[in-house]
Every structure is written in C-alpha cells, then in structure tokens.
Design an enzyme around this catalytic site. Sequence first.
Site, PDB file in Angstrom:
ATOM      1  N   SER A   1     -18.292 139.135  75.042  1.00  0.00           N
ATOM      2  CA  SER A   1     -18.086 138.330  76.248  1.00  0.00           C
ATOM      3  C   SER A   1     -18.312 136.832  76.042  1.00  0.00           C
ATOM      4  CB  SER A   1     -18.952 138.847  77.399  1.00  0.00           C
ATOM      5  OG  SER A   1     -18.567 140.153  77.757  1.00  0.00           O
TER       6      SER A   1
ATOM      7  N   GLY B   1     -16.602 143.038  76.377  1.00  0.00           N
ATOM      8  CA  GLY B   1     -15.660 143.222  77.483  1.00  0.00           C
ATOM      9  C   GLY B   1     -16.316 143.485  78.826  1.00  0.00           C
TER      10      GLY B   1
ATOM     11  N   ASN C   1     -10.016 138.118  68.296  1.00  0.00           N
ATOM     12  CA  ASN C   1      -9.596 139.516  68.133  1.00  0.00           C
ATOM     13  C   ASN C   1      -8.734 139.877  69.337  1.00  0.00           C
ATOM     14  OD1 ASN C   1      -9.389 142.284  67.903  1.00  0.00           O
ATOM     15  ND2 ASN C   1     -11.568 142.703  68.258  1.00  0.00           N
ATOM     16  N   TRP C   2      -7.418 139.901  69.119  1.00  0.00           N
ATOM     17  CA  TRP C   2      -6.502 140.154  70.247  1.00  0.00           C
ATOM     18  C   TRP C   2      -6.502 141.617  70.673  1.00  0.00           C
ATOM     19  CZ3 TRP C   2      -1.386 136.969  69.029  1.00  0.00           C
ATOM     20  CH2 TRP C   2      -1.722 135.610  68.897  1.00  0.00           C
ATOM     21  N   LYS C   3      -7.090 142.478  69.870  1.00  0.00           N
ATOM     22  CA  LYS C   3      -7.091 143.921  70.154  1.00  0.00           C
ATOM     23  C   LYS C   3      -5.651 144.402  70.365  1.00  0.00           C
ATOM     24  CE  LYS C   3     -11.773 143.437  71.774  1.00  0.00           C
ATOM     25  NZ  LYS C   3     -12.880 143.918  72.579  1.00  0.00           N
TER      26      LYS C   3
ATOM     27  N   HIS D   1     -15.524 147.717  63.987  1.00  0.00           N
ATOM     28  CA  HIS D   1     -15.645 147.269  65.381  1.00  0.00           C
ATOM     29  C   HIS D   1     -16.132 148.450  66.226  1.00  0.00           C
ATOM     30  CE1 HIS D   1     -14.614 145.933  69.397  1.00  0.00           C
ATOM     31  NE2 HIS D   1     -14.605 144.702  68.899  1.00  0.00           N
TER      32      HIS D   1
ATOM     33  N   GLU E   1     -22.378 142.414  67.409  1.00  0.00           N
ATOM     34  CA  GLU E   1     -21.728 142.588  68.701  1.00  0.00           C
ATOM     35  C   GLU E   1     -22.427 143.708  69.467  1.00  0.00           C
ATOM     36  OE1 GLU E   1     -17.442 141.082  68.775  1.00  0.00           O
ATOM     37  OE2 GLU E   1     -17.352 143.098  67.975  1.00  0.00           O
TER      38      GLU E   1
ATOM     39  N   GLU F   1     -15.266 149.515  68.984  1.00  0.00           N
ATOM     40  CA  GLU F   1     -14.196 150.325  69.583  1.00  0.00           C
ATOM     41  C   GLU F   1     -13.639 151.323  68.566  1.00  0.00           C
ATOM     42  OE1 GLU F   1     -11.936 147.034  71.144  1.00  0.00           O
ATOM     43  OE2 GLU F   1     -13.500 146.698  72.629  1.00  0.00           O
TER      44      GLU F   1
ATOM     45  N   GLY G   1     -13.050 138.388  71.957  1.00  0.00           N
ATOM     46  CA  GLY G   1     -11.997 139.317  72.358  1.00  0.00           C
ATOM     47  C   GLY G   1     -11.185 138.731  73.506  1.00  0.00           C
ATOM     48  N   GLY G   2     -11.513 139.126  74.722  1.00  0.00           N
ATOM     49  CA  GLY G   2     -10.753 138.746  75.918  1.00  0.00           C
ATOM     50  C   GLY G   2     -10.413 137.272  76.007  1.00  0.00           C
TER      51      GLY G   2
HETATM   52  P1  PGA Z   1     -14.981 140.456  74.270  1.00  0.00           P
HETATM   53  O1  PGA Z   1     -14.758 141.285  72.907  1.00  0.00           O
HETATM   54  O2  PGA Z   1     -15.073 139.005  73.859  1.00  0.00           O
HETATM   55  O3  PGA Z   1     -13.808 140.752  75.114  1.00  0.00           O
HETATM   56  O4  PGA Z   1     -16.269 140.943  74.842  1.00  0.00           O
HETATM   57  C1  PGA Z   1     -15.414 140.927  71.725  1.00  0.00           C
HETATM   58  C2  PGA Z   1     -15.032 141.875  70.638  1.00  0.00           C
HETATM   59  O5  PGA Z   1     -14.857 143.057  70.934  1.00  0.00           O
HETATM   60  O6  PGA Z   1     -14.875 141.475  69.460  1.00  0.00           O
END
Ligand code: PGA
Length: 241
Positions: free
Chosen positions: A203, A171, A7-9, A95, A165, A97, A224-225
């Site tokens: 993470s 993050g 997930n590149w966000k 998600h 999650e 976010e 994500g990251g």
């Molecule tokens: P993260 O994000 O790996 O940066 O913690 C995961 C996600 O939000 O899907």
Amino acid sequence: MKLIVGNWKMNGLTADGRARAESLAHFIKNAQDSSCKMVLCPPATLLALVGDAVQGSGISCGGQDCHTEASGAFTGDISAQMLKDSGCDYVIVGHSERRQHHRETDAEISAKAKAAHAAGLIAIVCVGETDAERSAGKEESVVAEQLKNSLPDTATPENTVIAYEPVWAIGTGKVASAEDIKSMHAFIRSKVGEGFQLLYGGSVKASSAADILHTPNVDGVLVGGASLKVEEFQAIAAASG
Ligand code: PGA
C-alpha cells in the site's frame, strides 16, 4: 540510489500499458536528479512492448515470476532465461500472491531465485508475515525463516534484492507504521548483512512514500496498485530525492 519497482500484477492491455510506460520513460528522462532507479514489472504479455517504450530511459523491466527450470514441458510457465531474452533485468519471486494462490514454498522460491541468477537476472525475493502471525508476535521468526529458506546459496547483493511486504498491508490501504518498517528492516539487515538492497512493499502511495523511503535500511519500494497510476507512481519516484 533508491530502487522504485512497479508491480502491475495482472493489469494492463496494449494501449494503456504503452501509454503508462511511455509517460514514465519521459518523466525519468526529464527528471532533474537521478536519485532513483525505476523497474517496471508488467504482465508477460506486455514485456516486449514496455521494453520498447522505455528504451534509452534507464528504466529496467522485470518479470513477476519465473519457473525453476530453464525450459521444458511446463505449460503456461515462463523461465528466467525467457525473461532475460525478452529484455528483463529483474524478476520478482515469492510474492505473497504466488505463495498464497499457487502454494509456492520457500524451497521453490529459492530454486526460482537460483534460476534467475543462472539466467543473469536480479531476483527480487519477497518475504512478509500475515496479520495472524503479527498478532501472535511471530513476525520476526516468520521472516527469518523465509529468509533462511527462500534465499539460495547463489544470492549476493549484486544479484538479489529483498522485499519486505507484510501480507496484511498488500492492497489493503493499511501501510505498516514507520516504527514497524524501521524495526523489521533493521532485523532483516541484521540477518542478511550490509550490501543487499531492502525494499518495503504494501500500500505504498505518493503520500507515504517520502517517509518510507527515508526510513533507515529502506533502499526502495515495491509498489502494486499505485504503480498503475502514472502521476502517483511518478510522485513516489520523486519522493526518493
Ligand atoms: P500494493 O501491492 O502496493 O497494491 O499494496 C504491493 C505488492 O503486492 O507488491
């Protein structure tokens, strides 16, 4: 076959997006074993480019969100049908976010997943408790409630993936413990039954991926990251073997 979703966000421009997608396509094509299925969820602006770069590699593309409607006067929004038309096979819905910054409710997420199914997409439905909810011992009841209300009646193991999650792990560098992941995934399995693929997210790094991916009831990871760093993400995919 483990599902490895990046997930590149809201990250990536043409040059780095193309380079990352091309490197991953090269890696997957040359991987000795195919013990994972990789899905990239770039920002919508890069979907066509990433789709092009990964063509023929077996990597799929996904959106990061979709609207509940197929089309209409919804400025700035993207429908599931449009994602499908852009070459996507998947879409992430609910998600944390989106739940947090866009105040998305379980009912809305359920409608989005339903729209995804109608468009022929696989919905990756996210659930997970906050730090405060876990501290209060409510993690299972919160996740149970989210599962009950964010999964539409159209959800089947063929068109829906569930991602656990924990919000406090996203993050933050704080990965849930092996015990926490094991017990929550067993709990989710007991609620949804066999067949559904269950992902862990929060993470995930190359260093923690192997343990997480070999935890019972973990069928893949949502990253994500670390999915923005080619070598790190490749190492996560390799850890599924
Ligand atoms: P993260 O994000 O790996 O940066 O913690 C995961 C996600 O939000 O899907």
